[in-house]
Design a protein around this motif. Structure first.
Motif, PDB file in Angstrom:
ATOM      1  N   PHE A 145      36.513  41.429  46.809  1.00  0.00           N
ATOM      2  CA  PHE A 145      37.830  41.553  47.440  1.00  0.00           C
ATOM      3  C   PHE A 145      37.889  42.800  48.329  1.00  0.00           C
ATOM      4  O   PHE A 145      38.464  42.767  49.418  1.00  0.00           O
ATOM      5  CB  PHE A 145      38.935  41.597  46.385  1.00  0.00           C
ATOM      6  CG  PHE A 145      39.391  40.243  45.921  1.00  0.00           C
ATOM      7  CD1 PHE A 145      40.473  39.617  46.526  1.00  0.00           C
ATOM      8  CD2 PHE A 145      38.730  39.572  44.898  1.00  0.00           C
ATOM      9  CE1 PHE A 145      40.888  38.354  46.114  1.00  0.00           C
ATOM     10  CE2 PHE A 145      39.135  38.314  44.478  1.00  0.00           C
ATOM     11  CZ  PHE A 145      40.218  37.702  45.085  1.00  0.00           C
ATOM     12  N   GLU A 146      37.281  43.881  47.876  1.00  0.00           N
ATOM     13  CA  GLU A 146      37.293  45.112  48.666  1.00  0.00           C
ATOM     14  C   GLU A 146      36.543  44.920  49.982  1.00  0.00           C
ATOM     15  O   GLU A 146      37.017  45.356  51.042  1.00  0.00           O
ATOM     16  CB  GLU A 146      36.665  46.244  47.860  1.00  0.00           C
ATOM     17  CG  GLU A 146      36.775  47.586  48.543  1.00  0.00           C
ATOM     18  CD  GLU A 146      36.405  48.741  47.632  1.00  0.00           C
ATOM     19  OE1 GLU A 146      36.250  49.861  48.140  1.00  0.00           O
ATOM     20  OE2 GLU A 146      36.268  48.525  46.410  1.00  0.00           O
ATOM     21  N   ALA A 147      35.399  44.244  49.927  1.00  0.00           N
ATOM     22  CA  ALA A 147      34.637  43.996  51.151  1.00  0.00           C
ATOM     23  C   ALA A 147      35.381  43.059  52.100  1.00  0.00           C
ATOM     24  O   ALA A 147      35.251  43.168  53.324  1.00  0.00           O
ATOM     25  CB  ALA A 147      33.272  43.409  50.796  1.00  0.00           C
ATOM     26  N   SER A 148      36.180  42.177  51.533  1.00  0.00           N
ATOM     27  CA  SER A 148      36.873  41.170  52.343  1.00  0.00           C
ATOM     28  C   SER A 148      38.183  41.662  52.933  1.00  0.00           C
ATOM     29  O   SER A 148      38.563  41.252  54.047  1.00  0.00           O
ATOM     30  CB  SER A 148      37.163  39.927  51.489  1.00  0.00           C
ATOM     31  OG  SER A 148      35.968  39.374  50.987  1.00  0.00           O
ATOM     32  N   PHE A 149      38.882  42.521  52.188  1.00  0.00           N
ATOM     33  CA  PHE A 149      40.240  42.890  52.592  1.00  0.00           C
ATOM     34  C   PHE A 149      40.463  44.396  52.720  1.00  0.00           C
ATOM     35  O   PHE A 149      41.573  44.825  53.048  1.00  0.00           O
ATOM     36  CB  PHE A 149      41.248  42.310  51.597  1.00  0.00           C
ATOM     37  CG  PHE A 149      41.232  40.806  51.531  1.00  0.00           C
ATOM     38  CD1 PHE A 149      41.847  40.055  52.517  1.00  0.00           C
ATOM     39  CD2 PHE A 149      40.584  40.143  50.499  1.00  0.00           C
ATOM     40  CE1 PHE A 149      41.838  38.676  52.467  1.00  0.00           C
ATOM     41  CE2 PHE A 149      40.563  38.759  50.433  1.00  0.00           C
ATOM     42  CZ  PHE A 149      41.188  38.018  51.424  1.00  0.00           C
ATOM     43  N   GLY A 150      39.440  45.196  52.458  1.00  0.00           N
ATOM     44  CA  GLY A 150      39.583  46.641  52.621  1.00  0.00           C
ATOM     45  C   GLY A 150      39.962  47.374  51.359  1.00  0.00           C
ATOM     46  O   GLY A 150      39.876  48.602  51.294  1.00  0.00           O
TER      47      GLY A 150
ATOM     48  N   GLY B  78      40.425  46.555  46.703  1.00  0.00           N
ATOM     49  CA  GLY B  78      40.070  45.638  45.626  1.00  0.00           C
ATOM     50  C   GLY B  78      41.228  44.885  45.006  1.00  0.00           C
ATOM     51  O   GLY B  78      41.053  44.237  43.964  1.00  0.00           O
ATOM     52  N   GLU B  79      42.417  44.948  45.614  1.00  0.00           N
ATOM     53  CA  GLU B  79      43.569  44.254  45.038  1.00  0.00           C
ATOM     54  C   GLU B  79      43.342  42.739  45.062  1.00  0.00           C
ATOM     55  O   GLU B  79      42.967  42.162  46.084  1.00  0.00           O
ATOM     56  CB  GLU B  79      44.842  44.585  45.807  1.00  0.00           C
ATOM     57  CG  GLU B  79      46.083  43.945  45.190  1.00  0.00           C
ATOM     58  CD  GLU B  79      47.341  44.222  45.992  1.00  0.00           C
ATOM     59  OE1 GLU B  79      48.429  43.831  45.506  1.00  0.00           O
ATOM     60  OE2 GLU B  79      47.252  44.805  47.087  1.00  0.00           O
ATOM     61  N   ILE B  80      43.568  42.117  43.913  1.00  0.00           N
ATOM     62  CA  ILE B  80      43.396  40.668  43.787  1.00  0.00           C
ATOM     63  C   ILE B  80      44.768  40.015  43.808  1.00  0.00           C
ATOM     64  O   ILE B  80      45.608  40.274  42.944  1.00  0.00           O
ATOM     65  CB  ILE B  80      42.651  40.320  42.481  1.00  0.00           C
ATOM     66  CG1 ILE B  80      41.259  40.945  42.495  1.00  0.00           C
ATOM     67  CG2 ILE B  80      42.553  38.807  42.304  1.00  0.00           C
ATOM     68  CD1 ILE B  80      40.496  40.793  41.182  1.00  0.00           C
ATOM     69  N   THR B  81      45.013  39.176  44.801  1.00  0.00           N
ATOM     70  CA  THR B  81      46.286  38.472  44.919  1.00  0.00           C
ATOM     71  C   THR B  81      46.019  36.990  45.181  1.00  0.00           C
ATOM     72  O   THR B  81      44.946  36.612  45.667  1.00  0.00           O
ATOM     73  CB  THR B  81      47.137  39.027  46.073  1.00  0.00           C
ATOM     74  OG1 THR B  81      46.515  38.688  47.330  1.00  0.00           O
ATOM     75  CG2 THR B  81      47.293  40.535  45.972  1.00  0.00           C
ATOM     76  N   THR B  82      47.008  36.183  44.875  1.00  0.00           N
ATOM     77  CA  THR B  82      46.885  34.744  45.114  1.00  0.00           C
ATOM     78  C   THR B  82      46.739  34.453  46.606  1.00  0.00           C
ATOM     79  O   THR B  82      45.951  33.593  47.005  1.00  0.00           O
ATOM     80  CB  THR B  82      48.109  34.002  44.558  1.00  0.00           C
ATOM     81  OG1 THR B  82      48.186  34.223  43.150  1.00  0.00           O
ATOM     82  CG2 THR B  82      48.009  32.503  44.806  1.00  0.00           C
ATOM     83  N   THR B  83      47.478  35.165  47.421  1.00  0.00           N
ATOM     84  CA  THR B  83      47.384  34.964  48.868  1.00  0.00           C
ATOM     85  C   THR B  83      45.962  35.212  49.359  1.00  0.00           C
ATOM     86  O   THR B  83      45.426  34.461  50.186  1.00  0.00           O
ATOM     87  CB  THR B  83      48.368  35.897  49.603  1.00  0.00           C
ATOM     88  OG1 THR B  83      49.703  35.571  49.204  1.00  0.00           O
ATOM     89  CG2 THR B  83      48.242  35.738  51.112  1.00  0.00           C
ATOM     90  N   ARG B  84      45.327  36.230  48.832  1.00  0.00           N
ATOM     91  CA  ARG B  84      43.955  36.543  49.235  1.00  0.00           C
ATOM     92  C   ARG B  84      42.974  35.500  48.711  1.00  0.00           C
ATOM     93  O   ARG B  84      41.996  35.164  49.395  1.00  0.00           O
ATOM     94  CB  ARG B  84      43.564  37.936  48.740  1.00  0.00           C
ATOM     95  CG  ARG B  84      44.259  39.057  49.498  1.00  0.00           C
ATOM     96  CD  ARG B  84      43.869  40.437  48.968  1.00  0.00           C
ATOM     97  NE  ARG B  84      44.369  41.493  49.846  1.00  0.00           N
ATOM     98  CZ  ARG B  84      44.078  42.787  49.691  1.00  0.00           C
ATOM     99  NH1 ARG B  84      43.308  43.173  48.662  1.00  0.00           N
ATOM    100  NH2 ARG B  84      44.547  43.680  50.536  1.00  0.00           N
ATOM    101  N   VAL B  85      43.214  34.994  47.526  1.00  0.00           N
ATOM    102  CA  VAL B  85      42.364  33.928  46.983  1.00  0.00           C
ATOM    103  C   VAL B  85      42.401  32.710  47.899  1.00  0.00           C
ATOM    104  O   VAL B  85      41.355  32.155  48.273  1.00  0.00           O
ATOM    105  CB  VAL B  85      42.822  33.546  45.559  1.00  0.00           C
ATOM    106  CG1 VAL B  85      42.136  32.257  45.099  1.00  0.00           C
ATOM    107  CG2 VAL B  85      42.509  34.668  44.576  1.00  0.00           C
ATOM    108  N   ILE B  86      43.605  32.286  48.262  1.00  0.00           N
ATOM    109  CA  ILE B  86      43.751  31.108  49.128  1.00  0.00           C
ATOM    110  C   ILE B  86      43.138  31.369  50.495  1.00  0.00           C
ATOM    111  O   ILE B  86      42.486  30.493  51.085  1.00  0.00           O
ATOM    112  CB  ILE B  86      45.238  30.722  49.264  1.00  0.00           C
ATOM    113  CG1 ILE B  86      45.843  30.386  47.886  1.00  0.00           C
ATOM    114  CG2 ILE B  86      45.388  29.527  50.209  1.00  0.00           C
ATOM    115  CD1 ILE B  86      45.185  29.238  47.178  1.00  0.00           C
TER     116      ILE B  86
ATOM    117  N   ALA C  90      40.611  33.360  51.235  1.00  0.00           N
ATOM    118  CA  ALA C  90      39.144  33.330  51.133  1.00  0.00           C
ATOM    119  C   ALA C  90      38.636  31.908  50.948  1.00  0.00           C
ATOM    120  O   ALA C  90      37.623  31.518  51.549  1.00  0.00           O
ATOM    121  CB  ALA C  90      38.692  34.217  49.980  1.00  0.00           C
ATOM    122  N   LEU C  91      39.306  31.129  50.124  1.00  0.00           N
ATOM    123  CA  LEU C  91      38.908  29.729  49.952  1.00  0.00           C
ATOM    124  C   LEU C  91      39.001  28.973  51.279  1.00  0.00           C
ATOM    125  O   LEU C  91      38.100  28.203  51.631  1.00  0.00           O
ATOM    126  CB  LEU C  91      39.791  29.052  48.905  1.00  0.00           C
ATOM    127  CG  LEU C  91      39.472  29.361  47.435  1.00  0.00           C
ATOM    128  CD1 LEU C  91      40.594  28.825  46.533  1.00  0.00           C
ATOM    129  CD2 LEU C  91      38.139  28.751  47.021  1.00  0.00           C
TER     130      LEU C  91
END
Length: 380
Positions: free
Chosen positions: A149-154, A156-164, A166-167
């Motif tokens: 998550f940190e590499a993807s969004f800057g 490490g916060e894990i959120t549902t919006t970020r999951v969707i 990335a998928l």
């Protein structure tokens, strides 16, 4: 897209070093490109992780397997409680190019919104997840997911919006139109053999009229209209009022519009890789492509036994262009040969699409990747 595929392939030499390799390989990229490549990587992990189902008995890849044409071999996929659903699973191949994603739900017009349906749906519970359970599961796997998550969004916060997100980004990489058919229409006249060329001519002929609905790059667009939902006469169950309908548990577009005229209407499917995505039909009721052709040749399907006994030719919502046709055995084989020219490569061999996780239940027919990550266990 090609750049992403090549880059992702570099860092998936072995699953356990994937994240380290990703971060190292991306150091020379601009920040937005680094994060995009990392988001694809994160999406791939999530897509293959059983944590995304309530009971831990499936991942997205169970229903959309790369070695099965990004679908599966179930006629109707069972939900997490092993109860049968009503629809066959469409392939994810080239889904990023679609404008309508589900077979009979016109309101889902973005990939992001569409992914939420199987993940959070409770009727049926395809994955059976809730926001809270999803986040808890991923946070418990913090060692694995926080760096992704940190590499993807800057951060490490894990959120549902970020999951969707990335998928969606990963699913967008599931593309391939490198077929013999596409090579042929782009000018390589040797790409199709004589039998396939005969089948292609039949496909476009006035006699069959297949290309009236199966046009465009993915062979899923009707000509001269934006309507993508049609009744093809698969069912004609006569009720007490003398009307012919589809099974009450699955009436297609009618379930959402509540209009009788939409009974039995489903989205036109893409024919790319069609040979490798059986069983066919919105409910997986065709187990041979020859049977699909036979139904069209008859102008609708006739079922003589069972609860769906009836004559699909008589359904009032059946598309009027489906009047039937005759094919000689040689012509049928030519048409089937043409369908073979629509096949794509086996993407399961591509490191970019190989799961990083071990099988939850090892199968003799499948081999785990080297150094695979232990699968999330079944939940009682």
């Amino acid at each position: 897209m090609t750049v992403i595929f090549r880059t992702v392939a570099v860092f998936f030499l072995t699953p356990l070093v994937a994240l380290t390799s990703t971060l190292y390989a991306a150091t020379t990229m601009p920040q937005n490109e680094k994060q995009d490549v990392s988001k694809v990587t994160l999406g791939k992990y999530l897509f293959n992780d059983n944590r995304l189902s309530k009971t831990g008995n499936r991942s997205c890849a169970l229903c959309h397997a790369p070695d099965l044409g990004w679908t599966n071999r179930f006629a109707k996929v069972p939900d997490i409680n092993n109860s049968p659903t009503t629809l066959n699973t469409p392939s994810l191949l080239n889904s990023v190019q679609l404008t309508t994603f589900m077979q009979r739900q016109p309101n889902l017009t973005t990939l992001t919104d569409t992914i939420k349906l199987p993940l959070f749906s409770l009727h049926p519970p395809e994955m059976g997840m809730t926001d809270a359970l999803l986040l808890t599961r991923l946070q418990q796997a913090n060692t694995l997911y926080q760096p992704l998550f940190e590499a993807s969004f800057g951060d490490g916060e894990i959120t549902t919006t970020r999951v969707i997100s990335a998928l969606s980004r990963y699913v967008a990489t599931i593309t391939d139109t490198n077929t013999a058919y596409h090579a042929f229409i782009e000018g390589d006249k040797r790409a199709l053999n004589s039998q396939q060329q005969q089948g292609f001519a039949l496909f476009r002929s006035q006699q069959l009229g297949c290309s009236q609905c199966h046009a465009g790059p993915l062979l899923n667009q009707p000509i001269a209209t934006n309507n993508v939902y049609y009744n093809t006469g698969l069912y004609g169950i006569k009720n007490k009022q003398g009307e012919y309908g589809y099974p009450q548990h699955e009436t297609g577009l009618r379930q959402f519009t509540q209009q009788k005229i939409d009974d039995g209407k489903f989205r036109i499917p893409s024919l790319i890789n069609v040979n490798n995505t059986g069983p066919w039909g919105h409910d997986g009721s065709f187990h041979r492509l020859e049977a699909v052709l036979d139904s069209y040749a008859a102008g609708g399907r006739i079922i003589n036994v069972g609860p769906n006994n009836g004559d699909g030719r008589k359904h009032l919502s059946k598309d009027p262009r489906l009047q039937g046709f005759r094919l000689t055995p040689a012509e049928k084989q030519a048409l089937l040969a043409f369908f073979g020219s629509l096949s794509t490569r086996d993407m399961s061999k591509d490191p970019a699409h190989q799961t990083p996780f071990c099988q939850i239940i090892p199968l003799k027919t499948k081999q785990d990747p080297s150094n695979c990550i232990t699968a999330f266990p079944l939940q009682q």
